[in-house]
Motif scaffolding. Structure first.
Motif, PDB file in Angstrom:
ATOM      1  N   ASP A   5       0.854  -1.188   0.000  1.00  0.00           N
ATOM      2  CA  ASP A   5       0.000   0.000   0.000  1.00  0.00           C
ATOM      3  C   ASP A   5       0.893   1.243   0.000  1.00  0.00           C
ATOM      4  OD1 ASP A   5       0.881  -0.286   2.700  1.00  0.00           O
ATOM      5  OD2 ASP A   5      -0.767   1.003   3.339  1.00  0.00           O
ATOM      6  N   SER A   6       0.288   2.405  -0.119  1.00  0.00           N
ATOM      7  CA  SER A   6       1.056   3.654  -0.216  1.00  0.00           C
ATOM      8  C   SER A   6       1.378   4.272   1.138  1.00  0.00           C
ATOM      9  CB  SER A   6       0.289   4.668  -1.077  1.00  0.00           C
ATOM     10  OG  SER A   6      -0.962   4.963  -0.460  1.00  0.00           O
ATOM     11  N   GLU A   7       0.906   3.673   2.235  1.00  0.00           N
ATOM     12  CA  GLU A   7       1.116   4.264   3.563  1.00  0.00           C
ATOM     13  C   GLU A   7       2.028   3.434   4.447  1.00  0.00           C
ATOM     14  OE1 GLU A   7      -2.728   5.030   5.214  1.00  0.00           O
ATOM     15  OE2 GLU A   7      -3.229   6.499   3.661  1.00  0.00           O
ATOM     16  N   GLY A   8       2.716   2.455   3.880  1.00  0.00           N
ATOM     17  CA  GLY A   8       3.648   1.651   4.670  1.00  0.00           C
ATOM     18  C   GLY A   8       2.966   0.765   5.690  1.00  0.00           C
ATOM     19  N   ARG A   9       1.748   0.317   5.398  1.00  0.00           N
ATOM     20  CA  ARG A   9       0.962  -0.453   6.360  1.00  0.00           C
ATOM     21  C   ARG A   9       0.892  -1.942   6.068  1.00  0.00           C
ATOM     22  NH1 ARG A   9       0.116   2.092  11.112  1.00  0.00           N
ATOM     23  NH2 ARG A   9      -0.161   4.306  10.753  1.00  0.00           N
ATOM     24  N   PHE A  10       1.172  -2.368   4.841  1.00  0.00           N
ATOM     25  CA  PHE A  10       1.160  -3.807   4.584  1.00  0.00           C
ATOM     26  C   PHE A  10       1.967  -4.189   3.357  1.00  0.00           C
ATOM     27  CE2 PHE A  10      -2.762  -2.465   2.368  1.00  0.00           C
ATOM     28  CZ  PHE A  10      -2.643  -3.120   1.145  1.00  0.00           C
ATOM     29  N   ILE A  11       2.366  -5.446   3.365  1.00  0.00           N
ATOM     30  CA  ILE A  11       3.003  -6.109   2.223  1.00  0.00           C
ATOM     31  C   ILE A  11       2.281  -7.448   2.057  1.00  0.00           C
ATOM     32  CG2 ILE A  11       5.068  -7.237   1.309  1.00  0.00           C
ATOM     33  CD1 ILE A  11       6.738  -5.454   3.126  1.00  0.00           C
ATOM     34  N   ILE A  12       1.900  -7.756   0.837  1.00  0.00           N
ATOM     35  CA  ILE A  12       1.364  -9.078   0.522  1.00  0.00           C
ATOM     36  C   ILE A  12       2.218  -9.630  -0.615  1.00  0.00           C
ATOM     37  CG2 ILE A  12      -0.633 -10.405  -0.275  1.00  0.00           C
ATOM     38  CD1 ILE A  12      -2.410  -8.122   0.784  1.00  0.00           C
ATOM     39  N   CYS A  13       2.663 -10.861  -0.476  1.00  0.00           N
ATOM     40  CA  CYS A  13       3.475 -11.453  -1.542  1.00  0.00           C
ATOM     41  C   CYS A  13       3.208 -12.946  -1.656  1.00  0.00           C
ATOM     42  CB  CYS A  13       4.955 -11.191  -1.301  1.00  0.00           C
ATOM     43  SG  CYS A  13       5.650 -12.045   0.118  1.00  0.00           S
ATOM     44  N   ASP A  14       3.450 -13.447  -2.834  1.00  0.00           N
ATOM     45  CA  ASP A  14       3.403 -14.882  -3.090  1.00  0.00           C
ATOM     46  C   ASP A  14       4.824 -15.385  -3.221  1.00  0.00           C
ATOM     47  OD1 ASP A  14       0.691 -15.338  -3.066  1.00  0.00           O
ATOM     48  OD2 ASP A  14       0.445 -15.308  -5.244  1.00  0.00           O
ATOM     49  N   ILE A  15       5.102 -16.505  -2.567  1.00  0.00           N
ATOM     50  CA  ILE A  15       6.378 -17.179  -2.745  1.00  0.00           C
ATOM     51  C   ILE A  15       6.099 -18.632  -3.119  1.00  0.00           C
ATOM     52  CG2 ILE A  15       7.645 -15.663  -1.178  1.00  0.00           C
ATOM     53  CD1 ILE A  15       7.526 -17.927   0.920  1.00  0.00           C
ATOM     54  N   LYS A  16       7.008 -19.216  -3.865  1.00  0.00           N
ATOM     55  CA  LYS A  16       6.866 -20.616  -4.238  1.00  0.00           C
ATOM     56  C   LYS A  16       7.896 -21.417  -3.461  1.00  0.00           C
ATOM     57  CE  LYS A  16       5.790 -21.883  -8.438  1.00  0.00           C
ATOM     58  NZ  LYS A  16       5.891 -22.167  -9.888  1.00  0.00           N
ATOM     59  N   VAL A  17       7.395 -22.429  -2.741  1.00  0.00           N
ATOM     60  CA  VAL A  17       8.236 -23.315  -1.942  1.00  0.00           C
ATOM     61  C   VAL A  17       7.870 -24.744  -2.320  1.00  0.00           C
ATOM     62  CG1 VAL A  17       8.884 -23.992   0.402  1.00  0.00           C
ATOM     63  CG2 VAL A  17       8.181 -21.637  -0.046  1.00  0.00           C
ATOM     64  N   ASP A  18       8.839 -25.491  -2.773  1.00  0.00           N
ATOM     65  CA  ASP A  18       8.579 -26.886  -3.180  1.00  0.00           C
ATOM     66  C   ASP A  18       7.389 -26.979  -4.138  1.00  0.00           C
ATOM     67  OD1 ASP A  18      10.675 -27.685  -1.535  1.00  0.00           O
ATOM     68  OD2 ASP A  18       9.347 -28.132   0.149  1.00  0.00           O
ATOM     69  N   ARG A  19       7.353 -26.126  -5.122  1.00  0.00           N
ATOM     70  CA  ARG A  19       6.304 -26.095  -6.149  1.00  0.00           C
ATOM     71  C   ARG A  19       4.917 -25.732  -5.612  1.00  0.00           C
ATOM     72  NH1 ARG A  19       9.337 -30.764  -7.745  1.00  0.00           N
ATOM     73  NH2 ARG A  19       7.757 -32.064  -6.792  1.00  0.00           N
ATOM     74  N   LYS A  20       4.834 -25.260  -4.385  1.00  0.00           N
ATOM     75  CA  LYS A  20       3.560 -24.806  -3.826  1.00  0.00           C
ATOM     76  C   LYS A  20       3.645 -23.302  -3.572  1.00  0.00           C
ATOM     77  CE  LYS A  20       2.650 -29.131  -1.563  1.00  0.00           C
ATOM     78  NZ  LYS A  20       1.444 -29.792  -1.611  1.00  0.00           N
ATOM     79  N   VAL A  21       2.566 -22.596  -3.860  1.00  0.00           N
ATOM     80  CA  VAL A  21       2.535 -21.148  -3.659  1.00  0.00           C
ATOM     81  C   VAL A  21       1.942 -20.836  -2.293  1.00  0.00           C
ATOM     82  CG1 VAL A  21       1.629 -18.949  -4.515  1.00  0.00           C
ATOM     83  CG2 VAL A  21       2.367 -20.715  -6.132  1.00  0.00           C
ATOM     84  N   ILE A  22       2.617 -19.974  -1.573  1.00  0.00           N
ATOM     85  CA  ILE A  22       2.164 -19.513  -0.260  1.00  0.00           C
ATOM     86  C   ILE A  22       2.060 -17.994  -0.321  1.00  0.00           C
ATOM     87  CG2 ILE A  22       2.727 -19.347   2.194  1.00  0.00           C
ATOM     88  CD1 ILE A  22       4.455 -21.868   1.832  1.00  0.00           C
ATOM     89  N   THR A  23       0.963 -17.463   0.169  1.00  0.00           N
ATOM     90  CA  THR A  23       0.805 -16.012   0.263  1.00  0.00           C
ATOM     91  C   THR A  23       1.196 -15.571   1.668  1.00  0.00           C
ATOM     92  OG1 THR A  23      -0.983 -15.990  -1.366  1.00  0.00           O
ATOM     93  CG2 THR A  23      -0.828 -14.090   0.105  1.00  0.00           C
ATOM     94  N   LEU A  24       2.081 -14.594   1.729  1.00  0.00           N
ATOM     95  CA  LEU A  24       2.490 -13.996   2.994  1.00  0.00           C
ATOM     96  C   LEU A  24       1.920 -12.586   3.071  1.00  0.00           C
ATOM     97  CD1 LEU A  24       6.310 -14.882   2.917  1.00  0.00           C
ATOM     98  CD2 LEU A  24       4.469 -16.174   4.027  1.00  0.00           C
ATOM     99  N   ALA A  25       1.393 -12.220   4.217  1.00  0.00           N
ATOM    100  CA  ALA A  25       0.897 -10.859   4.420  1.00  0.00           C
ATOM    101  C   ALA A  25       1.410 -10.357   5.761  1.00  0.00           C
ATOM    102  CB  ALA A  25      -0.627 -10.829   4.394  1.00  0.00           C
ATOM    103  N   ASN A  26       2.051  -9.212   5.743  1.00  0.00           N
ATOM    104  CA  ASN A  26       2.531  -8.567   6.961  1.00  0.00           C
ATOM    105  C   ASN A  26       1.785  -7.250   7.075  1.00  0.00           C
ATOM    106  OD1 ASN A  26       3.940  -7.723   9.198  1.00  0.00           O
ATOM    107  ND2 ASN A  26       5.835  -7.296   8.106  1.00  0.00           N
ATOM    108  N   ILE A  27       1.043  -7.071   8.177  1.00  0.00           N
ATOM    109  CA  ILE A  27       0.219  -5.869   8.294  1.00  0.00           C
ATOM    110  C   ILE A  27       0.505  -5.113   9.581  1.00  0.00           C
ATOM    111  CG2 ILE A  27      -1.584  -6.955   6.914  1.00  0.00           C
ATOM    112  CD1 ILE A  27      -3.311  -7.024   9.409  1.00  0.00           C
TER     113      ILE A  27
END
Length: 158
Positions: free
Chosen positions: A88-110
């Motif tokens: 976001d534009s206010e430094g309040r969250f990051i959401i990302c997808d990472i691939k681990v062992d061919r599986k996608v995991i979404t990480l969100a830090n808020i």
């Protein structure tokens, strides 16, 4: 699947170089895979330096050097591929997808605002729907106040 160990930490500002080094060294020594940091108080200008100091993969989202800011730091002991991310534009969250062992995991830090703001959480949920991975991990400092009525408290003194 690769073991995934996470920790979430409100750091209350990393602008001080000595504090930042101590925090980064402490995190590396702990050996977790992924670190969710809130209240980094970072600026766009500081992010390349912080990334170099961390020495591994990281995502930063900043707004001001005196308020907000989140980061997702990834240790070198954790094999993954970065897929995509959104901030976001206010430094309040990051959401990302990472691939681990061919599986996608979404990480969100808020790190939501202090005031009651249901729209903030609705926006988070809307963004998470776009990512659509099977596994979602949410970390952060939720700035929630527990309100307990005095009639619900039961104290015993002996």
């Amino acid at each position: 699947m690769t073991d995934l160990n996470l920790v979430s930490l409100s750091v209350r500002g990393l602008g001080n170089c000595q504090k930042r080094r101590e925090v980064f060294n402490s995190l590396i020594a702990k050996g977790f895979s992924i670190y969710f940091l809130q209240e980094t108080h970072s600026s766009e200008k500081s992010m390349p330096f912080w990334l170099a100091e961390w020495g591994y993969k990281a995502l930063f989202n900043s707004w001001s050097s005196v308020i907000a800011g989140v980061a997702i730091l990834i240790n070198n002991n954790f094999p993954f591929e970065s897929e995509r991310s959104f901030t976001d534009s206010e430094g309040r969250f990051i959401i990302c997808d990472i691939k681990v062992d061919r599986k996608v995991i979404t990480l969100a830090n808020i790190y939501p605002p202090y005031e009651d703001n249901p729209q903030f959480f609705e926006a988070i949920l809307n963004h998470l729907e776009v990512f659509k991975s099977e596994k979602i991990i949410i970390g952060g400092n939720f700035n929630l106040e527990m309100k307990v009525r005095s009639s619900q408290l039961c104290l015993r003194f002996q």
